[in-house]
Design a protein around this motif. Structure first.
Motif, PDB file in Angstrom:
ATOM      1  N   ASN B 108       0.812  -1.215   0.000  1.00 61.97           N
ATOM      2  CA  ASN B 108       0.000   0.000   0.000  1.00 61.97           C
ATOM      3  C   ASN B 108       0.841   1.258   0.000  1.00 61.97           C
ATOM      4  N   LEU B 228      -5.544  12.054   0.939  1.00 60.63           N
ATOM      5  CA  LEU B 228      -5.940  10.800   1.591  1.00 60.63           C
ATOM      6  C   LEU B 228      -7.425  10.760   1.966  1.00 60.63           C
ATOM      7  N   PRO B 229      -7.957  11.821   2.607  1.00 60.35           N
ATOM      8  CA  PRO B 229      -9.396  11.760   2.930  1.00 60.35           C
ATOM      9  C   PRO B 229     -10.263  11.634   1.676  1.00 60.35           C
ATOM     10  N   ARG B 232     -10.276   8.029   0.385  1.00 65.43           N
ATOM     11  CA  ARG B 232     -10.490   7.072   1.473  1.00 65.43           C
ATOM     12  C   ARG B 232     -11.137   5.773   1.000  1.00 65.43           C
ATOM     13  N   ARG B 233     -12.119   5.904   0.125  1.00 64.93           N
ATOM     14  CA  ARG B 233     -12.820   4.694  -0.345  1.00 64.93           C
ATOM     15  C   ARG B 233     -11.864   3.747  -1.058  1.00 64.93           C
ATOM     16  N   VAL B 235      -8.666   3.593  -0.649  1.00 66.44           N
ATOM     17  CA  VAL B 235      -7.729   3.039   0.334  1.00 66.44           C
ATOM     18  C   VAL B 235      -8.358   1.823   0.998  1.00 66.44           C
ATOM     19  N   SER B 236      -9.607   2.010   1.414  1.00 67.95           N
ATOM     20  CA  SER B 236     -10.295   0.925   2.105  1.00 67.95           C
ATOM     21  C   SER B 236     -10.419  -0.309   1.206  1.00 67.95           C
ATOM     22  N   TYR B 303     -11.160  -2.695   8.634  1.00 68.95           N
ATOM     23  CA  TYR B 303     -11.075  -1.712   7.553  1.00 68.95           C
ATOM     24  C   TYR B 303     -12.399  -0.981   7.371  1.00 68.95           C
ATOM     25  N   SER B 306     -13.036   1.334  10.447  1.00 70.44           N
ATOM     26  CA  SER B 306     -12.160   2.481  10.668  1.00 70.44           C
ATOM     27  C   SER B 306     -12.214   3.470   9.509  1.00 70.44           C
ATOM     28  N   LEU B 307     -12.495   2.993   8.318  1.00 70.63           N
ATOM     29  CA  LEU B 307     -12.458   3.922   7.183  1.00 70.63           C
ATOM     30  C   LEU B 307     -13.845   4.339   6.717  1.00 70.63           C
ATOM     31  N   ARG B 308     -14.857   3.631   7.184  1.00 71.88           N
ATOM     32  CA  ARG B 308     -16.247   3.970   6.892  1.00 71.88           C
ATOM     33  C   ARG B 308     -16.429   4.530   5.477  1.00 71.88           C
ATOM     34  N   PRO B 309     -16.192   3.728   4.476  1.00 68.29           N
ATOM     35  CA  PRO B 309     -16.239   4.256   3.108  1.00 68.29           C
ATOM     36  C   PRO B 309     -17.630   4.774   2.724  1.00 68.29           C
TER      37      PRO B 309
END
Lengths: 452, 312
Positions: B108, B228-229, B232-233, B235-236, B303, B306-309
């Motif tokens: 990653n 990054l924000p 986020r999706r 990343v997740s 995942y 914590s990342l709440r896509p």
């Protein structure tokens, strides 16, 4: 819209139907004709079984036009071969009628119901008494019935490169009478030329069963102790012989008398020893199998015409020269008939053809096997096939067989783990032996072990 | 899956008069019909083996020996034995280490770094680098494994290169087996993350980064607080995919080290293979497989939580 939808549904339904139809096809006979499926291993430089069965197929089909022989060569290493064969045996649609079966898998495959007892058929076969008794025993199941007809066996002993030994002042007819003799010779080789690896004893997990059988058991069965008590059917734990055998491994690896652990833990060590180290004079003594010339013969993996002048053989001595003075381990392969065969009579007929005198002779010669038929063993062609045949055939007198119960594979792994731990110095002999004892108790249960 | 596809038109007509109710139900049923084969195939070929393996872990099924003939239901025995097996905690730890180091961190981070760097690189550099990275990913697993075995081998490419500059390299596969397989998996899997992140970063609206720049944000701050924000999706999703893929890596480790020396690189898939096929204990092997399934589930839940896509 509706029409499109229906068409899509119909197409999908059709797809499912055809997929189903495909899987239900195949199988089934074509009216009266018999098909005999033969499964065997074909891997690396082991193509002798493949060549044999190809010819058997041609000959048998010529003589019996109503029989079709289907060959299923399984291209897999030893471990994977057992797995694939077992998986084939699990389903009636893939189970072979005849299979090339290792003697040490027979007992557990009988328990699994994969094999057909052959006693009735053997009673009517006039050549069965040509097979030597020791080899017949290897085909027995726990119920005393015969499940496999032996194709050949093997023995193990010390191979040495006479040129390397000569430099260390050792004779060409070197014949050690104890482990100490072997160690002394190894030390002399190291002193004469530090570049040469004095002694190879397979050890550790990567070499698998070769470590257990060519390595550890060749040592253990030279002590007063055994792996398994045949009379009580219990596994021996905590024996002095076990610790002594591990001690021998520790000695040779810690003193630099053996390959480095890195070299020894290469899964390809077997072909390195026979194809490079021995022919190139980089290894003095190898504890190895009777089949070694197979790779040096013309057409073998590493042809080496001079091998018979350079290589010498000696029996592996017992620990301190005690009776019978030498030790060997034997395995070997059989032909067995699948329990689910549609036509046992035809299958047995093919078996007798594949193992008749002519074919057995050929297989023994080509595959450097120890003959299991007396008429083959007496053939000049067999005795002259290579100069070590007589030496290794004579070792049959002092040979041992592995305790081939269904737990053996796991116990064998525990032995390899113990060997690897002492050869790399991770554990002392005592610790590794204790870990082995605990592992065996875990595998077979405390009630099936006995203190050695 | 089916529920998310169908309801849009049905919901739009929610105010239709009562009499239309029955035909509508029928029509909905007809609408689902084309999905049936797919659902059946998924059920048979994906769910079936999982259920079967789960069931198998409660039996003493074996490939040979008495238990091959008549396997019996043994309840939780396989799991009890597994928990008591001294090899299990070690294998579990190696698996988690392998996943964290090679997938979560290695693939990653390196993938994202490459994606960011390539964005501002010259087109020629971009083409060359991305081709090289993708080649590693396109190679069939067994080919890549042999290539890496040759690379890390005692007398392999890596030590030859180190030797050329006067460093005597260690025997990677023997002394540092986990490091070798982790590096190998990073090499092999980075391309996937790089592709995902390249696509995601390209979607970040330039005015967001521009605005941040105007406000005086450094490149690092822009990455952490803006890019990054926004991705986020991705990343997740990417973390989930690489984790699950790495969890089941078998060929790479088996070819490179065989799980050794000893059990020093025996992750759970290697352990399961050894038990099921080398020792013929299929039931016990499937119990290990079930544990792997649980580990995958734990990672996935972490995942997603914590990342709440789904929340913006």
């Amino acid at each position: 819209m509706r029409q499109v939808r229906l068409t899509a549904a119909a197409a999908a339904a059709l797809l499912v139907l055809t997929a189903g139809a495909c899987s239900s096809g195949g199988a089934g006979g074509d009216g009266g004709a018999t098909t005999i499926k033969i499964a065997y291993q074909k891997f690396g430089n082991f193509t002798q079984a493949d060549e044999l069965f190809r010819d058997v197929k041609a000959e048998y089909e010529d003589a019996n036009p109503d029989v079709t022989i289907e060959l299923v060569p399984i291209e897999a290493s030893q471990n994977d071969y057992f797995t694939k064969l077992a998986l084939m045996n699990r389903s009636p649609s893939t189970a072979p009628d005849l299979m090339y079966e290792d003697t040490f898998m027979i007992k557990s495959d009988v328990e699994a119901g994969y094999l057909l007892p052959l006693d009735e058929h053997l009673a009517g076969w006039d050549e069965w008494d040509q097979f030597v008794e020791g080899a017949k025993a290897a085909g027995l199941g726990d119920d005393g019935k015969t499940y496999g007809v032996p194709m050949g066996t093997d023995t193990r002993g010390l191979w040495f490169n006479t040129e390397v030994l000569a430099k260390a002042g050792l004779p060409a007819d070197w014949a050690p009478t104890s482990w100490d003799d072997v160690l002394e010779a190894a030390r002399a080789i190291k002193a004469a030329d530090p570049e040469v690896i004095p002694l190879n004893v397979y050890s550790g997990k990567p070499m698998g069963e070769a470590s257990t059988m060519q390595g550890f058991e060749m040592l253990l069965y030279g002590t007063d102790d055994r792996l398994y008590d045949e009379d009580s059917g219990k596994w021996v734990v905590g024996s002095q012989g076990f610790r002594d055998a591990l001690g021998f491994i520790e000695t040779i690896y810690s003193e630099g008398l053996a390959p480095t652990p890195q070299q020894a833990l290469d899964p390809n060590l077997g072909s390195v020893v026979s194809g490079e180290w021995l022919p190139q004079g980089r290894l003095g003594i190898a504890l190895d199998g009777s089949w070694m010339p197979g790779s040096w013969l013309e057409g073998g993996e590493a042809p080496w015409p001079e091998w018979s002048e350079v290589m010498g053989t000696a029996a592996m001595p017992t620990q301190d020269g005690g009776e019978p003075g030498a030790v060997s381990m034997s395995g070997g392969w059989t032909l067995a008939i699948g329990a689910g065969t549609q036509d046992p009579d035809v299958a047995f007929d093919v078996l007798t053809h594949a193992l008749d005198k002519e074919n057995a002779l050929r297989f023994a010669v080509e595959n450097s096997q120890i003959a299991v038929r007396e008429d083959v063993a007496a053939e000049p062609e067999y005795l002259e096939a290579n100069p070590t045949t007589k030496f290794f055939s004579d070792l049959v007198e002092v040979t041992h067989f592995r305790p081939a119960t269904s737990d053996y594979a796991q116990v064998s792994n525990a032995i390899q783990v113990a060997m690897e731990a002492v050869m790399t110095g991770q554990q002392s002999v005592e610790e590794a032996a204790a870990a082995y004892d605990a592992a065996v108790v875990d595998i077979v249960g405390e009630q099936n072990t006995v203190e050695g | 899956m089916a529920t998310t596809l169908a309801p849009a038109p049905a919901g739009a007509r929610g105010s239709a008069p009562e009499p239309g109710h029955r035909p509508r139900a029928r029509r909905t049923a007809v609408r689902y019909l084309p999905l049936v084969p797919a659902v059946v195939l998924l059920g048979v070929f994906m769910l079936g083996p999982v259920v079967w393996s789960f069931y198998g872990s409660f039996t003493n099924a074996a490939l040979t020996g008495r238990n091959a003939l008549a396997p019996s239901f043994v309840g939780l025995q396989n799991y009890q034995e597994l928990l008591a097996d001294p090899e299990f905690p070690k294998s579990l730890w190696l698996t988690v280490l392998f996943v964290l180091a090679s997938a979560v961190v290695g693939q990653n981070v390196l993938g994202l770094t490459l994606a960011m760097l390539l964005r501002s690189g010259a087109p020629a550099v971009r083409t060359v680098v991305s081709t090289l990275v993708v080649v590693a990913w396109v190679l069939p697993e067994i080919v890549a494994s042999f290539a890496l075995y040759a690379f890390f081998h005692d007398a392999g490419t890596l030590n030859a290169l180190l030797g050329a500059v006067g460093i005597e390299g260690p025997t990677w596969l023997y002394e540092t087996p986990m490091l070798a397989v982790i590096l190998a998996n990073v090499w092999r899997g980075t391309a996937f993350s790089m592709l995902v992140y390249s696509a995601a970063v390209a979607e970040v609206p330039p005015e967001l980064t521009e605005a941040a720049r105007m406000d005086g944000a450094t490149a690092r701050q822009r990455l952490v607080w803006v890019i990054l924000p926004t991705i986020r999706r991705s990343v997740s999703t990417n973390l989930m995919l690489t984790t699950l893929q790495t969890l089941s890596v078998f060929t790479l480790i088996y070819v490179m080290t065989g799980g050794g020396p000893g059990t020093d690189s025996s992750t759970l898939p290697i352990l399961a293979y050894q038990e099921a096929f080398k020792f013929a204990q299929v039931g016990y092997g499937t119990a290990i497989a079930t544990v792997m399934l649980l580990i995958g589930a734990v990672f996935s839940v972490v995942y997603i939580r914590s990342l709440r896509p789904e929340v913006d």
